[in-house]
Design an enzyme around this catalytic site. Structure first.
Site, PDB file in Angstrom:
ATOM      1  N   ASP A   1     -33.523 -10.259  -9.480  1.00  0.00           N
ATOM      2  CA  ASP A   1     -33.490 -11.704  -9.294  1.00  0.00           C
ATOM      3  C   ASP A   1     -32.043 -12.125  -9.061  1.00  0.00           C
ATOM      4  OD1 ASP A   1     -35.376 -14.149  -9.516  1.00  0.00           O
ATOM      5  OD2 ASP A   1     -33.563 -14.769 -10.562  1.00  0.00           O
ATOM      6  N   GLN A   2     -31.887 -13.274  -8.456  1.00  0.00           N
ATOM      7  CA  GLN A   2     -30.536 -13.782  -8.167  1.00  0.00           C
ATOM      8  C   GLN A   2     -30.503 -15.295  -8.385  1.00  0.00           C
ATOM      9  OE1 GLN A   2     -29.001 -14.156  -3.987  1.00  0.00           O
ATOM     10  NE2 GLN A   2     -27.557 -12.579  -4.662  1.00  0.00           N
TER      11      GLN A   2
END
Length: 202
Positions: free
Chosen positions: A79-80
């Site tokens: 995830d970012q």
């Protein structure tokens, strides 16, 4: 001969083409099985506000969710988050929101917090967060419009309305951080973990 030593390929709990490209280029066999979790609900329920902690939580949740359905398999979650000081950004819903994000980011430094996690049988074995600092140059209204015209619908697929591996490179004057972190998958720490598990021949 392959560098991957396990019987079954990795599972990537993501439909991100950039993440898939990074694994493929590294010679890792994998199948993509996106995690069906409500990301925003998970984030809100957690009460977390730090961008790195949010990214780590979501990466772990994705990996754990898919791995609980695939016995014995190594599952990679990622995830970012994008943070401009205290403000967290989500993917723009359309062109007007993309333009607003670009106006906010222009002339400022923002951070990309990219998290990776590996799970097996629902248990998190490894997680890591890497940070890249991105300095977007000053942009005129005409430049924003020209960029949006050229980039088209792709601006809604990435937080911040840009993809550095594509036309988004024109928006920046300075980048501090590695290429893999920017694309949303801290690949070097992931490879180090897989090596520690005797899963790689190199």
């Amino acid at each position: 001969m392959t560098i991957w030593r396990a019987k079954d390929p990795l599972i990537l709990a993501s439909q991100s083409r950039a993440r898939q490209m990074l694994l493929a280029n590294a010679g890792l066999p994998f199948e993509a099985i996106p995690a069906d979790i409500g990301e925003r609900a998970v984030q809100e329920d957690s009460g977390l506000s730090a961008p790195g902690e949010i990214a780590s939580l979501l990466a772990c949740e994705k990996a754990a969710f898919v791995s609980s359905q695939k016995a014995g398999r190594y599952v990679v979650g990622a995830d970012q988050t994008l943070a401009l000081e205290a403000r967290l950004f989500s993917k723009p819903a359309g062109r007007p929101q993309a333009a607003e994000q670009l106006r906010a980011l222009a002339g400022n430094v923002h951070e990309l917090h990219s998290a990776v996690a590996v799970a097996r049988d629902g248990k998190i074995l490894f997680s890591e967060v890497s940070v890249a600092r991105m300095t977007m140059r000053e942009l005129s209204g005409a430049e924003v419009r020209a960029y949006l015209d050229q980039a088209g619908a792709a601006v809604t697929t990435s937080v911040g309305a840009y993809q550095l591996e594509g036309l988004g490179v024109h928006l920046f004057e300075r980048i501090e951080g590695d290429h893999f972190t920017i694309l949303g998958l801290p690949l070097l720490p992931l490879l180090a973990f897989l090596r520690s598990e005797k899963l790689l021949a190199v």
